[in-house]
Design an enzyme around this catalytic site. Structure first.
Site, PDB file in Angstrom:
ATOM      1  N   ASP A 287       0.863  -1.169   0.000  1.00  0.00           N
ATOM      2  CA  ASP A 287       0.000   0.000   0.000  1.00  0.00           C
ATOM      3  C   ASP A 287       0.911   1.233   0.000  1.00  0.00           C
ATOM      4  O   ASP A 287       2.137   1.126   0.105  1.00  0.00           O
ATOM      5  CB  ASP A 287      -0.966  -0.016   1.201  1.00  0.00           C
ATOM      6  CG  ASP A 287      -2.184   0.877   0.929  1.00  0.00           C
ATOM      7  OD1 ASP A 287      -2.154   1.652  -0.056  1.00  0.00           O
ATOM      8  OD2 ASP A 287      -3.167   0.806   1.689  1.00  0.00           O
TER       9      ASP A 287
HETATM   10  C1  BGC Z   1      -5.030   3.260   0.156  1.00  0.00           C
HETATM   11  C2  BGC Z   1      -5.264   2.217  -0.902  1.00  0.00           C
HETATM   12  C3  BGC Z   1      -5.139   2.831  -2.275  1.00  0.00           C
HETATM   13  C4  BGC Z   1      -3.802   3.494  -2.405  1.00  0.00           C
HETATM   14  C5  BGC Z   1      -3.573   4.107  -3.768  1.00  0.00           C
HETATM   15  C6  BGC Z   1      -3.787   4.075  -0.098  1.00  0.00           C
HETATM   16  O1  BGC Z   1      -3.716   5.164   0.743  1.00  0.00           O
HETATM   17  O2  BGC Z   1      -4.959   2.630   1.422  1.00  0.00           O
HETATM   18  O3  BGC Z   1      -6.520   1.623  -0.734  1.00  0.00           O
HETATM   19  O4  BGC Z   1      -5.329   1.847  -3.255  1.00  0.00           O
HETATM   20  O5  BGC Z   1      -3.709   4.514  -1.429  1.00  0.00           O
HETATM   21  O6  BGC Z   1      -4.363   5.191  -3.993  1.00  0.00           O
END
Ligand code: BGC
Length: 743
Positions: A287
């Site tokens: 993530d």
């Molecule tokens: C979130 C994810 C997301 C990623 C990309 C993160 O902050 O937890 O769910 O896919 O950002 O945008």
């Protein structure tokens, strides 16, 4: 003609979706191509394939920092996210395939969570439809639009089970139940990846957030997670596996720790379970900077070590952390990671680029005409309207206040009645608020007087008088209240999950006028609304429905559509009951309101306001006594008896005056197990349409595996003994038949 076109479109979507349902396996011949390419790559280029950066998508349009363009050119960055629309993607892809040494195309990722341009209901709302075909269709359309706008990878489905509505991210998932969550996870993967990767409307799915992110302590986002291995495997883990088994090609780690180790550095999760137990052949991405954050977690000293821990655990791609790019070479030199590991990670990423067909045509997702034709097409809007109305849950309908009559004078009140900006909810892709139909617009042509009454936040009650005057002057009040879109989603946990501001007060004042008051809730989580539940005449939970909000709500208000949604999450009476969920286990002192010394509160009952699976219809349904074919041999006692399924039959009758659809739910309880078992667990449901007076007998089949669980020694299997099988219209109002599994 328009209707026919729409039906053909739906049929085509399903034909596509239903074909793909098996764990991802590299297509024949792919690895030969990948290995040939790998043989030509430098170490830096390989690490580049393990690197993912976001562009700076500004409020007025896309931009990209000059540094990243150079990273693409040098092969140091092989993947991008938050860059979409054909023109923008084409230019970045051009740099990759024209200006780099090996011309390796980029992956383009984006969070397409509930629609790209045509915005569908938030995932929690869609889960309330209990309609897997509708959910698959929604994901299919989202992918079709996104893939027409240059994208080939979406960060969906989010399959985190959550029992705590304080956690803002409940809006992104399927709610509290594991079994329903599994079915929805599968439907979404099928919808996103389509018939075959390589088609111009199919994207890579990314299952997230692995694992147990939804169990954040106290519902506070990013918080630690702690639970037993048994609960983890039983309640939280299955939806990720279901998505993997449905063919998901990528998976995202989570921000939280599991058993003391951050998920991004957790070898037990990423290698032992994901690769060794499940045989996952896709790639793992972190993530957003979750690799770097392991320094804060305090399990490694610096970012270089974070990279080593991650690669050794099984992470292939670093999202936004720039750790692999900065440190992996050095780690290799020091023998902290191996060349083989780097090659394998690069191989996994490159495989997907071949699967998508990007080497044959790097611009295959960059077709201006397709973009124009697909985005917000009439068929997509029509589908969004249908999915939206299926997602609405009727929580209360005293005196049959709904549906409304055309002759009625309506006072349309509340801060969301003609609001467009909140309707697309959080995680709204490339959706535009201006494309949304408001409730006021949906009710165009009705006899409506509209007054705002109050804002969504703040203490200002100066609008109450006008709202009350309009109410007194009307036959019925329709009041729209809820949360702002940004009150749920990431980093949006709340301790108080009541309606914000003075909205509840407004509703209660309106109720005092004596006019029937229909409350329309728009929100991203279960809310605490006991007073409204008591005083309002009717309540519709509409979540955030997206582009077609007003039309879908009007369809339900008018009775053109009879609501059939059921809650995918328990609604508590008070936030003090949280976490609250239906599939709990018995204690040694089961709840008894008469006895202090039982598992209870002294100031509130244990029961929720609305239980899991709850939802009304304009029709009423009567359930007959379920009947089972009782005796069959337990599958897992080691004896060679035939393993036959249990079948349960139940008659359901529409006792109302209008046709209606009921979600008939089947729950199971193992009465005595080697470990404690949930008081009920969902194991099946069927959605059935019944005409007034019509009765249908439904047959449910429980396969031997449906009765398996993690036994005392953690082996997975069933046990002989008695089981209660319960059938009903929600998790509390059920009729029971007992069956026995023989030794
Ligand atoms: C979130 C994810 C997301 C990623 C990309 C993160 O902050 O937890 O769910 O896919 O950002 O945008």
């Amino acid at each position: 003609m328009k209707k026919l076109k729409y039906l053909l479109f739906i049929a085509q979507a399903f034909l596509i979706g239903s074909l793909a349902a098996q764990p991802y396996k590299p297509s024949p011949g792919i690895d030969v191509k990948v290995n040939a390419l790998l043989a030509k790559m430098t170490l830096d280029e390989k690490i580049g394939q393990l690197t993912l950066y976001t562009t700076d998508w500004g409020s007025t349009g896309p931009t990209i920092r000059e540094g990243y363009k150079n990273d693409i050119r040098s092969g140091a960055c092989g993947n991008l996210f938050n860059s979409h629309t054909v023109g923008f993607v084409r230019e970045l892809q051009r740099i990759a395939v024209e200006e780099t040494r090996l011309k390796i195309p980029l992956l383009f990722g984006f969070d397409v969570i509930h629609g790209y341009k045509t915005i569908f209901p938030i995932p929690l709302g869609e889960a309330a439809s209990w309609d897997l075909e509708a959910i698959e269709l929604s994901s299919r359309i989202a992918a079709t639009e996104a893939a027409a706008a240059g994208l080939n990878w979406t960060y969906a489905p989010m399959v985190d089970i959550c029992r705590d509505p304080r956690w803002g991210r409940v809006m992104e998932g399927a709610g509290e139940d594991t079994w329903l969550g599994c079915r929805i996870a599968e439907a979404r993967v099928r919808g996103i990846q389509g018939k075959k990767l390589g088609s111009t409307d199919a994207m890579l799915a990314c299952v997230k957030h692995y694992a147990a992110y939804g169990a954040a302590t106290a519902g506070r986002d990013y918080n630690t997670v702690d639970m037993s291995e048994r609960f983890f495997r039983e309640y939280y883990l299955p939806p990720y596996k279901a998505a993997v088994d449905a063919g998901a090609t990528t998976i995202m780690t989570s921000f939280n720790e599991y058993d003391g180790v951050p998920a991004t550095g957790n070898k037990y999760l990423l290698t032992n379970i994901l690769r060794n137990e499940w045989g996952f052949k896709g790639f793992v991405v972190t993530d957003y900077t979750s690799m770097n954050e392991m320094v804060n977690h305090g399990v490694i000293a610096d970012e270089k070590e974070a990279g080593e821990l991650s690669l050794n655990a099984g992470v292939d791609m670093d999202m936004q952390g720039a750790i692999y790019q900065r440190f992996l070479k050095q780690s290799l030199k020091e023998g902290k990671v191996t060349q083989k590991q780097i090659d394998e990670a690069a191989r996994r990423v490159l495989r997907q680029k071949f699967e998508l067909g990007l080497f044959e045509d790097p611009y295959k997702f960059c077709n201006e005409e397709r973009q124009k034709a697909q985005l917000l097409s009439p068929e997509h809007r029509q589908a969004a309207r249908e999915v939206s109305r299926k997602s609405i849950v009727l929580l209360k309908n005293d005196k049959n206040a709904l549906p409304l009559q055309r002759s009625q004078k309506i006072a349309l009140i509340g801060p969301l009645a003609d609001n467009k900006s909140e309707l697309i909810g959080n995680w709204n892709g490339a959706g535009n608020a201006d494309d949304c139909i408001t409730v006021a617009e949906g009710l165009k042509g009705w006899n409506v007087t509209q007054v705002k009454g109050c804002e969504m936040e703040g203490a200002d009650k100066s609008g109450f008088d006008a709202a009350l005057a309009a109410a007194r002057n009307a036959d019925v009040v329709v009041v729209t209240v809820g949360e702002k879109a940004m009150m749920s989603g990431e980093a949006a946990s709340r301790t108080d999950i009541a309606l914000p501001g003075v909205q509840e007060e407004l509703v209660l004042e309106l109720c005092k006028t004596g006019k029937p008051v229909v409350v329309i809730l728009m929100n991203g989580r279960p809310l605490v609304i006991p007073q409204i539940a008591q005083n309002a005449t009717a309540i519709l939970e509409t979540w955030w429905l997206g582009t077609e909000t007003g039309n879908a709500i009007a369809d339900v208000l008018s009775g053109a559509y009879n609501p059939s949604g059921k809650l995918p999450m328990t609604f508590p009476r008070t936030v003090g009951q949280v976490p609250i969920f239906y599939n709990e286990r018995n204690t040694g002192r089961p709840y008894n309101p008469e006895s202090k010394w039982t598992s209870r509160y002294i100031d509130e009952v244990n029961a929720p306001l609305y239980p899991f699976g709850y939802g009304l219809s304009y029709a009423t349904f009567m359930y007959g006594q379920p009947v089972a074919n009782v005796s069959y041999t337990a599958a897992d006692t080691g004896k060679k008896h035939p393993k036959s399924p249990v079948t349960v039959q139940v008659a359901v009758t529409n006792t109302g005056k209008v046709a209606g659809e009921e979600v008939v739910q089947l729950y199971v309880r193992d009465l005595i197990g080697s470990v404690t078992r949930p008081l009920r667990e969902l194991k099946g449901f069927q959605k059935v349409m019944l005409q007034p007076g019509e009765s249908k007998t439904l047959t449910f089949t429980l396969k031997p595996e449906d009765l398996r669980f993690f036994r005392r020694d953690m082996s997975f299997g069933s046990e002989p003994g008695e089981y209660d099988i319960m059938v009903g219209g929600n998790s509390q109002d059920v009729k029971t038949v007992r069956v026995r599994l023989e030794k």
